[in-house]
Design a protein around this motif. Structure first.
Motif, PDB file in Angstrom:
ATOM      1  N   GLY A   9       0.790  -1.260   0.075  1.00 25.70           N
ATOM      2  CA  GLY A   9       0.027   0.070  -0.121  1.00 25.70           C
ATOM      3  C   GLY A   9       0.785   1.159  -0.165  1.00 25.70           C
ATOM      4  N   ARG A  38     -11.678  -4.332   1.635  1.00 21.16           N
ATOM      5  CA  ARG A  38     -11.140  -3.082   2.216  1.00 21.16           C
ATOM      6  C   ARG A  38     -12.109  -2.566   2.984  1.00 21.16           C
ATOM      7  NH1 ARG A  38     -11.766   0.364  -3.523  1.00 21.16           N
ATOM      8  NH2 ARG A  38     -14.077   0.420  -3.652  1.00 21.16           N
ATOM      9  N   ARG A  45     -16.492  -3.176   6.419  1.00 23.38           N
ATOM     10  CA  ARG A  45     -15.740  -3.973   5.440  1.00 23.38           C
ATOM     11  C   ARG A  45     -16.287  -4.426   4.193  1.00 23.38           C
ATOM     12  NH1 ARG A  45     -11.155  -7.272   8.463  1.00 23.38           N
ATOM     13  NH2 ARG A  45     -11.107  -5.260   9.429  1.00 23.38           N
ATOM     14  N   THR A  90      -9.456   4.905  -1.393  1.00 20.32           N
ATOM     15  CA  THR A  90      -8.655   5.043   0.011  1.00 20.32           C
ATOM     16  C   THR A  90      -9.482   4.327   1.046  1.00 20.32           C
ATOM     17  OG1 THR A  90      -8.266   7.236  -0.736  1.00 20.32           O
ATOM     18  CG2 THR A  90      -8.092   6.699   1.741  1.00 20.32           C
ATOM     19  N   VAL A  92      -7.960   0.778   4.083  1.00 20.40           N
ATOM     20  CA  VAL A  92      -7.032  -0.065   4.550  1.00 20.40           C
ATOM     21  C   VAL A  92      -7.565  -1.505   3.892  1.00 20.40           C
ATOM     22  CG1 VAL A  92      -6.075  -1.675   6.497  1.00 20.40           C
ATOM     23  CG2 VAL A  92      -6.761   0.982   6.805  1.00 20.40           C
ATOM     24  N   TYR A  93      -6.420  -1.887   3.001  1.00 18.94           N
ATOM     25  CA  TYR A  93      -7.006  -3.451   2.475  1.00 18.94           C
ATOM     26  C   TYR A  93      -6.291  -4.650   2.838  1.00 18.94           C
ATOM     27  CZ  TYR A  93      -8.510  -0.555  -1.674  1.00 18.94           C
ATOM     28  OH  TYR A  93      -9.198   0.464  -2.349  1.00 18.94           O
ATOM     29  N   TYR A  94      -7.165  -5.553   3.096  1.00 18.68           N
ATOM     30  CA  TYR A  94      -6.992  -6.704   3.753  1.00 18.68           C
ATOM     31  C   TYR A  94      -7.262  -7.968   2.956  1.00 18.68           C
ATOM     32  CZ  TYR A  94      -8.306  -3.967   7.977  1.00 18.68           C
ATOM     33  OH  TYR A  94      -8.235  -2.888   8.887  1.00 18.68           O
ATOM     34  N   GLN A 115      -3.114  -7.957   8.603  1.00 15.43           N
ATOM     35  CA  GLN A 115      -3.178  -6.789   9.309  1.00 15.43           C
ATOM     36  C   GLN A 115      -3.740  -5.829   8.528  1.00 15.43           C
ATOM     37  OE1 GLN A 115      -0.272  -7.957   7.807  1.00 15.43           O
ATOM     38  NE2 GLN A 115       0.417  -6.181   6.865  1.00 15.43           N
ATOM     39  N   GLY A 116      -3.601  -5.759   7.374  1.00 11.80           N
ATOM     40  CA  GLY A 116      -4.062  -4.866   6.320  1.00 11.80           C
ATOM     41  C   GLY A 116      -2.856  -3.762   5.857  1.00 11.80           C
ATOM     42  N   THR A 117      -3.218  -3.310   4.834  1.00 13.61           N
ATOM     43  CA  THR A 117      -2.065  -2.092   4.297  1.00 13.61           C
ATOM     44  C   THR A 117      -2.841  -1.180   3.673  1.00 13.61           C
ATOM     45  OG1 THR A 117      -0.355  -1.835   2.828  1.00 13.61           O
ATOM     46  CG2 THR A 117      -1.999  -3.208   2.147  1.00 13.61           C
ATOM     47  N   LYS A 118      -2.490   0.112   4.228  1.00 13.82           N
ATOM     48  CA  LYS A 118      -3.175   1.518   3.901  1.00 13.82           C
ATOM     49  C   LYS A 118      -2.744   1.814   2.496  1.00 13.82           C
ATOM     50  CE  LYS A 118      -2.990   2.874   8.698  1.00 13.82           C
ATOM     51  NZ  LYS A 118      -2.645   4.333   9.516  1.00 13.82           N
ATOM     52  N   THR A 120      -3.661   5.048   0.000  1.00 14.61           N
ATOM     53  CA  THR A 120      -4.290   6.675  -0.016  1.00 14.61           C
ATOM     54  C   THR A 120      -4.336   7.057  -1.202  1.00 14.61           C
ATOM     55  OG1 THR A 120      -3.966   6.972   2.429  1.00 14.61           O
ATOM     56  CG2 THR A 120      -4.251   8.743   1.055  1.00 14.61           C
TER      57      THR A 120
END
Length: 123
Positions: A9, A38, A45, A90, A92-94, A115-118, A120
């Motif tokens: 991300g 996301r 979610r 935009t 957080v992608y899981y 844990q997710g990746t942001k 933007t």
């Protein structure tokens, strides 16, 4: 120990591309389906895409034509290629794992989560 770790991300301009990765360990991609989800601030979610243990793919209509899921079994990795990104992407992608052989885009049906990746999208 079953584990999923997202990365890739970041900050990107509208119209740009990102390719988050989901590296899995403790299980085989031949036995589990992997979904991408996301979650934007204040929102539920949202399911995006899934690839089954057999390699079949599903993409939600909202992102079809822009997002593509793929996997590299030798690297125990699933990718989400995201093109033509918009500010509304935009979030957080899981990634998550499910032991069913068909894709299910309901978060409650997934047992294991990263844990997710942001991501933007902004100028």
């Amino acid at each position: 120990q079953m584990q999923l770790v997202e990365s890739g991300g970041g900050l990107v301009q509208p119209g740009g591309s990102l390719r988050p990765s989901c590296v899995v360990s403790g299980f085989s991609l031949d036995d589990y389906s992997i979904g991408w989800f996301r979650q934007a601030p204040g929102k539920d979610r949202e399911g995006l895409s899934c690839i089954t243990s057999g390699g079949s793919r599903y993409v939600e209509d909202d992102v079809k034509g822009r997002f593509t899921i793929s996997r590299d079994k030798a690297k125990n990795t699933v990718y989400l290629q995201m093109n033509s990104l918009k500010p509304e992407d935009t979030a957080v992608y899981y990634c998550a794992a499910d032991d069913w052989t068909l894709c299910v885009m309901t978060p409650a049906n997934y047992e294991y989560w990263g844990q997710g990746t942001k991501v933007t999208v902004s100028s």
